[in-house]
Design a protein around this motif. Structure first.
Motif, PDB file in Angstrom:
ATOM      1  N   THR A  61       0.822  -1.216   0.000  1.00 53.17           N
ATOM      2  CA  THR A  61       0.000   0.000   0.000  1.00 53.17           C
ATOM      3  C   THR A  61       0.852   1.260   0.000  1.00 53.17           C
ATOM      4  OG1 THR A  61      -0.190  -0.039   2.419  1.00 53.17           O
ATOM      5  CG2 THR A  61      -1.953  -1.120   1.145  1.00 53.17           C
ATOM      6  N   HIS A  62       1.945   1.247   0.747  1.00 55.57           N
ATOM      7  CA  HIS A  62       2.869   2.397   0.799  1.00 55.57           C
ATOM      8  C   HIS A  62       4.174   1.911   1.399  1.00 55.57           C
ATOM      9  CE1 HIS A  62       1.287   2.318   4.848  1.00 55.57           C
ATOM     10  NE2 HIS A  62       2.103   3.266   5.237  1.00 55.57           N
ATOM     11  N   PRO A  63       5.267   2.679   1.193  1.00 53.00           N
ATOM     12  CA  PRO A  63       6.594   2.116   1.489  1.00 53.00           C
ATOM     13  C   PRO A  63       7.077   2.173   2.937  1.00 53.00           C
ATOM     14  CG  PRO A  63       6.778   4.109   0.129  1.00 53.00           C
ATOM     15  CD  PRO A  63       5.346   3.956   0.467  1.00 53.00           C
ATOM     16  N   ASP A  64       6.214   2.487   3.871  1.00 55.17           N
ATOM     17  CA  ASP A  64       6.670   2.504   5.268  1.00 55.17           C
ATOM     18  C   ASP A  64       7.199   1.131   5.702  1.00 55.17           C
ATOM     19  OD1 ASP A  64       6.355   5.138   5.896  1.00 55.17           O
ATOM     20  OD2 ASP A  64       4.389   4.904   6.857  1.00 55.17           O
ATOM     21  N   ALA A  65       8.205   1.171   6.581  1.00 53.47           N
ATOM     22  CA  ALA A  65       8.905  -0.063   6.979  1.00 53.47           C
ATOM     23  C   ALA A  65       8.010  -1.071   7.695  1.00 53.47           C
ATOM     24  CB  ALA A  65      10.091   0.281   7.871  1.00 53.47           C
ATOM     25  N   ASP A  66       6.932  -0.583   8.304  1.00 53.86           N
ATOM     26  CA  ASP A  66       6.045  -1.524   8.991  1.00 53.86           C
ATOM     27  C   ASP A  66       5.020  -2.148   8.037  1.00 53.86           C
ATOM     28  OD1 ASP A  66       4.916   1.009   8.762  1.00 53.86           O
ATOM     29  OD2 ASP A  66       3.679   0.782  10.556  1.00 53.86           O
ATOM     30  N   HIS A  67       5.170  -1.847   6.753  1.00 54.77           N
ATOM     31  CA  HIS A  67       4.307  -2.468   5.735  1.00 54.77           C
ATOM     32  C   HIS A  67       5.099  -3.277   4.700  1.00 54.77           C
ATOM     33  CE1 HIS A  67       0.410  -0.433   6.737  1.00 54.77           C
ATOM     34  NE2 HIS A  67       1.265   0.264   7.461  1.00 54.77           N
ATOM     35  N   CYS A  68       6.382  -2.918   4.546  1.00 52.49           N
ATOM     36  CA  CYS A  68       7.158  -3.631   3.516  1.00 52.49           C
ATOM     37  C   CYS A  68       8.357  -4.391   4.083  1.00 52.49           C
ATOM     38  CB  CYS A  68       7.610  -2.679   2.416  1.00 52.49           C
ATOM     39  SG  CYS A  68       8.936  -1.558   2.878  1.00 52.49           S
ATOM     40  N   VAL A 116       3.251  10.235   3.549  1.00 52.23           N
ATOM     41  CA  VAL A 116       3.373   8.936   2.869  1.00 52.23           C
ATOM     42  C   VAL A 116       2.164   8.036   3.171  1.00 52.23           C
ATOM     43  CG1 VAL A 116       4.789   7.946   4.724  1.00 52.23           C
ATOM     44  CG2 VAL A 116       4.942   6.986   2.419  1.00 52.23           C
ATOM     45  N   ASN A 117       1.618   8.153   4.360  1.00 51.83           N
ATOM     46  CA  ASN A 117       0.452   7.334   4.706  1.00 51.83           C
ATOM     47  C   ASN A 117      -0.736   7.639   3.788  1.00 51.83           C
ATOM     48  OD1 ASN A 117       1.622   5.907   6.831  1.00 51.83           O
ATOM     49  ND2 ASN A 117       1.227   7.575   8.265  1.00 51.83           N
ATOM     50  N   ASP A 118      -0.894   8.917   3.480  1.00 51.65           N
ATOM     51  CA  ASP A 118      -2.017   9.318   2.631  1.00 51.65           C
ATOM     52  C   ASP A 118      -1.824   8.957   1.167  1.00 51.65           C
ATOM     53  OD1 ASP A 118      -4.063  10.145   4.210  1.00 51.65           O
ATOM     54  OD2 ASP A 118      -3.401  12.225   4.334  1.00 51.65           O
ATOM     55  N   GLY A 168      -4.707   0.650   3.865  1.00 50.56           N
ATOM     56  CA  GLY A 168      -3.307   0.917   4.209  1.00 50.56           C
ATOM     57  C   GLY A 168      -3.275   1.818   5.430  1.00 50.56           C
ATOM     58  N   ASP A 169      -2.509   2.906   5.338  1.00 54.93           N
ATOM     59  CA  ASP A 169      -2.492   3.883   6.431  1.00 54.93           C
ATOM     60  C   ASP A 169      -3.137   5.201   6.008  1.00 54.93           C
ATOM     61  OD1 ASP A 169      -1.353   2.339   8.378  1.00 54.93           O
ATOM     62  OD2 ASP A 169       0.688   3.070   8.071  1.00 54.93           O
ATOM     63  N   ALA A 170      -3.944   5.156   4.950  1.00 54.97           N
ATOM     64  CA  ALA A 170      -4.579   6.394   4.481  1.00 54.97           C
ATOM     65  C   ALA A 170      -5.550   6.915   5.528  1.00 54.97           C
ATOM     66  CB  ALA A 170      -5.313   6.140   3.164  1.00 54.97           C
TER      67      ALA A 170
HETATM   68 ZN   LIG Z   1       2.442   4.095   7.239  1.00 50.76          ZN
END
Ligand SMILES: [Zn+2]
Length: 173
Positions: free
Chosen positions: A64-71, A140-142, A160-162
């Motif tokens: 969903t987005h490149p944050d470390a807690d998602h990828c 980045v979350n949005d 995601g984190d939107a």
């Molecule tokens: Zn995030």
């Protein structure tokens, strides 16, 4: 005899408990999708968990987005399983974790791409429609991909984190 019930019995949503990170496995009639891939230190447990769920191939990976807690653990997932299509949110990130993930995909000749707005992907008996694919938000979350899942019985919104402002338009339509 084929019945509706039998088919829906095979739909499975698993919100994997990876602690403070996110990873969701969706299984539908032999097809698998993984939405996000937890954190770096989840690599071993996420790979083992997917094997336990009898995953051999992930037909889709959605980041969903490149944050470390998602990828974070996605590089290990990509290395350990057969992968179909990798879809990612708009924008990138200059972090080792994200680069590792992209590198793992490149090493397997996968070409991560941002889906077109409103794109529909079919998984088993359901469809995912993609939104928020062109976001230029500084947050980045949005920029997270937002997906609306539908089958004859259910609708789910994966965000995601939107933030809510991003999601409400889709939620209220
Ligand atoms: Zn995030």
């Amino acid at each position: 005899m084929s019945s509706k019930f039998k088919l829906y019995n095979r739909l499975k949503y698993i919100f994997i408990d990876t602690g403070n990170s996110d990873s969701i496995l969706i299984k539908d009639n032999g097809k698998n999708m993984l939405i996000d891939g937890a954190e770096n230190d989840d690599e071993k447990s996420l790979v083992e968990y997917l094997k336990m769920q009898e995953v051999k191939k992930l037909d889709y990976i959605v980041l969903t987005h490149p944050d470390a807690d998602h990828c974070g653990a996605l590089d290990a997932v990509i290395k350990n399983f057969e992968i179909g299509i990798v879809l990612i949110g708009n924008g990138s990130a200059d972090t080792k974790t994200y680069k590792d993930c992209v590198q793992a995909a490149t090493n397997k000749n996968l070409k991560p791409s941002v889906p077109l707005e409103d794109k529909i992907v079919t998984l088993g008996n359901g469809t995912f429609q993609f939104y928020n694919t062109k976001s230029q938000s500084k947050d980045v979350n949005d920029r997270s991909l937002i997906m609306l899942y539908k089958n004859d019985e259910h609708e789910f919104l994966f965000t995601g984190d939107a933030g809510w402002q991003r999601c409400r338009k889709i939620y209220l339509r």
